[in-house]
Design an enzyme around this catalytic site. Structure first.
Site, short mmCIF file in Angstrom:
data_model
loop_
_atom_site.label_atom_id
_atom_site.label_comp_id
_atom_site.label_asym_id
_atom_site.label_seq_id
_atom_site.Cartn_x
_atom_site.Cartn_y
_atom_site.Cartn_z
N GLN A 239 -4.75 -1.23 9.61
CA GLN A 239 -4.51 -2.56 9.02
C GLN A 239 -5.05 -3.65 9.95
O GLN A 239 -4.72 -3.68 11.14
CB GLN A 239 -3.00 -2.75 8.77
CG GLN A 239 -2.64 -4.05 8.10
CD GLN A 239 -3.19 -4.17 6.67
OE1 GLN A 239 -3.20 -3.21 5.91
NE2 GLN A 239 -3.66 -5.35 6.31
N LYS B 142 0.84 -1.20 0.00
CA LYS B 142 0.00 0.00 0.00
C LYS B 142 0.87 1.24 0.00
O LYS B 142 0.62 2.21 -0.72
CB LYS B 142 -0.92 0.00 1.23
CG LYS B 142 -2.03 -1.03 1.14
CD LYS B 142 -2.76 -1.25 2.46
CE LYS B 142 -3.75 -2.41 2.30
NZ LYS B 142 -4.42 -2.79 3.53
N ASP C 27 -11.07 3.09 4.11
CA ASP C 27 -11.58 1.74 3.86
C ASP C 27 -13.11 1.69 3.84
O ASP C 27 -13.68 0.67 3.46
CB ASP C 27 -11.09 0.80 4.98
CG ASP C 27 -9.87 -0.01 4.56
OD1 ASP C 27 -9.69 -0.22 3.35
OD2 ASP C 27 -9.10 -0.42 5.45
#
Ligand code: NAD
Length: 283
Positions: free
Chosen positions: A94, A50, A117
């Site tokens: 994460q 990422k 997200d």
């Protein structure tokens, strides 16, 4: 019939290039912050990936690496600092977190306008009401992008989504419903899965079991999307679909790797850019 193998890598490169060109013209670059807690080796690879992708398109990338023994208060305080920092446009926590930390305590603490997200309750709620959230979860959004790129019409289609997770199956079923598809959301307690998948025009497997979707579970010419990422003992990555047999029966199929995975990252970058624009009043 032999399926067209969808090249997710190629689609994602195209999207990333488009964003890169737009970012070149910006004086202040978008910034993505990734919080990583503990020592999960798979997570470390994802986080690095990422970070690299963000840098490649010209974003600033910050990784907050916290030790395994990080307390709830310490993680909350890290999130709050990033929320308050006007230079940060997207925040990603994460997952999975170490066992002593419950993701539910943290996802809703990320400011909805920085929730890259799309996992917090505000954004998920908007999505389920058919309204526009600040961000749509990356994997479902990436799958819609695949349909768009391949010009696959969703209206009126019967689609079985196997797996009801909050990050893939549930938001995907909401998005497909908005596209006027008839969605069957199957899961571990579904009794007649094969009957349901066999009548479906599109089958999307997000189960987490290597080779779970077999050739006799789809109809001739079905479109098959493989979300699974499973690592075998040799470290080889496999999907949830029995690729070698299904490729001979489906009309379209996504491979693993180079299918849905690259789209997920591309959508993370796309979401960061969209949030940046909203925060800067450029929308
Ligand atoms: P999960 O691991 O949280 O849950 C699995 C789901 O599968 C559950 O909803 C469960 O009900 C269902 N399931 C389990 N056994 C079943 C059975 N026998 N029949 C029907 N349904 C069954 O789900 P997840 O987090 O969405 O992950 C699913 C897979 O997708 C994993 O392999 C994960 O690594 C992968 N994944 C890939 C990406 C990507 O970018 N490609 C993104 C997220 C997740």
């Amino acid at each position: 019939m032999t399926a067209k193998i969808i090249n997710g890598k190629e689609i994602s490169e195209k999207i990333l290039n488009e964003i890169k060109i737009k970012v070149e013209n910006l004086d202040i670059k978008p910034t993505l912050a990734v919080i990583s807690v503990g020592n999960n080796s798979a997570s470390e690879i994802y986080v690095r990936n990422k970070e690299n992708r963000a840098k490649e398109v010209g974003f600033n990338s910050i990784v907050k690496k916290l030790p395994e023994e990080t307390s709830k208060d310490e993680l909350l305080s890290t999130i709050e600092k990033l929320n308050q920092n006007p230079d940060i446009n997207g925040i990603l926590l994460q997952l999975p977190l170490p066992k002593h930390l419950n993701e539910k305590d943290f996802l809703d603490k990320i400011s909805p306008i920085k929730d890259v997200d799309g996992f917090n309750t505000y954004n998920a709620g908007k999505l389920f009401k058919g309204e526009t959230p600040y961000a749509i979860p990356c994997t479902p959004k990436g799958i819609l992008k695949i349909f768009e790129e391949e010009k696959i019409e969703l209206e009126g289609k019967t689609i079985t989504v196997i797996g009801r997770s909050n990050i893939v199956g549930k938001p995907l079923s909401a998005l497909l419903t908005m596209k006027n598809a008839t969605v069957i959301l199957a899961h571990s307690k579904t009794k007649n899965l094969k009957e349901l998948s066999k009548i479906s025009d599109i089958v999307i497997a997000a189960v987490g079991k290597s080779g779970f979707l077999k050739e006799d579970m789809i109809k001739e010419g079905a479109i098959v999307i493989d979300v699974g990422i499973n690592r075998d003992n040799d470290g080889k990555i496999t999907g949830d679909v029995d690729f070698d047999t299904i490729v001979k029966k489906a009309s379209f199929i996504t491979p693993v790797p180079k299918g849905v995975g690259p789209l997920t990252i591309a959508m993370l970058i796309s979401n960061t850019y969209e949030l940046y624009k909203i925060q800067k009043g450029l929308e």
